[in-house]
Every structure is written in structure tokens, then in C-alpha cells.
Motif scaffolding. Sequence first.
Motif, PDB file in Angstrom:
ATOM      1  N   ASN A   1       0.860  -1.173   0.000  1.00 17.90           N
ATOM      2  CA  ASN A   1       0.000   0.000   0.000  1.00 17.90           C
ATOM      3  C   ASN A   1       0.899   1.226   0.000  1.00 17.90           C
ATOM      4  O   ASN A   1       1.420   1.635   1.033  1.00 17.90           O
ATOM      5  CB  ASN A   1      -0.926   0.003   1.218  1.00 17.90           C
TER       6      ASN A   1
ATOM      7  N   ALA B   1      -1.965   6.836   0.859  1.00 15.83           N
ATOM      8  CA  ALA B   1      -2.053   7.551   2.140  1.00 15.83           C
ATOM      9  C   ALA B   1      -3.225   7.079   2.995  1.00 15.83           C
ATOM     10  O   ALA B   1      -3.406   7.575   4.108  1.00 15.83           O
ATOM     11  CB  ALA B   1      -2.174   9.053   1.869  1.00 15.83           C
TER      12      ALA B   1
ATOM     13  N   PRO C   1      -1.240   2.280   5.201  1.00 16.41           N
ATOM     14  CA  PRO C   1      -0.215   2.865   4.341  1.00 16.41           C
ATOM     15  C   PRO C   1       1.179   2.345   4.704  1.00 16.41           C
ATOM     16  O   PRO C   1       1.549   2.265   5.881  1.00 16.41           O
ATOM     17  CB  PRO C   1      -0.342   4.369   4.628  1.00 16.41           C
TER      18      PRO C   1
END
Length: 96
Positions: A3, A6, A24
Motif C-alpha cells: 500500500n 495515504a 499505508p
Amino acid sequence: MENAGASDLWLFVEPYGEDYWLKPGEVFAVAPEDAGIDVCFSIAVCQEGITVWLYEDGDPTKVVLEYTVTDADGKRLDCGHQRPPKPAGSGATEPG
């Protein structure tokens, strides 16, 4: 999968629709239980997440039913890992 965004990202692994949530910067790996089979992945990506199918020998009629999802440390994760709570009174349904 990583990932690099954000916000949280969901990962669905089919055919069971099991869901895993990446924070994130987190990295998860999806692999067949049987390391001896040749697996191809079919991946669908949308803004909120990723859906993955595993196929033996790249044959879409041979869906891999036994797989693991692990974190960057190799720890096996359970379905619903880090699933966000359902907002109170929203009537929203949870995936998986």
C-alpha cells in the motif's frame, strides 16, 4: 502487494471474498498453500482496493482454493485483518 497510498487499502482474495486491510506502507503476500504448484494471478484494481484470483497453471478453470496471506514478517493473517469498524447507524455492510 504494498500500500503505497495515504489511506487504508482493501485486498479481497477470491473465490471466498476474504478481506484484508493494508495500512499505508504495509506489504502483504498472497501465495498458494502448496508451494509446488505453478500459480498465475488475476488482479483487478480500483481506487479503494485490489481483488486477487489465483489460478493453477494459468488455467481459469483451476482456481486455487488453498492460499495464505502473510505480512512483511511472514506472519499469517486471518480474514478481516485490520477491517475498519462499521460506522454506527450507517446501515453500511462490511465486505467479506
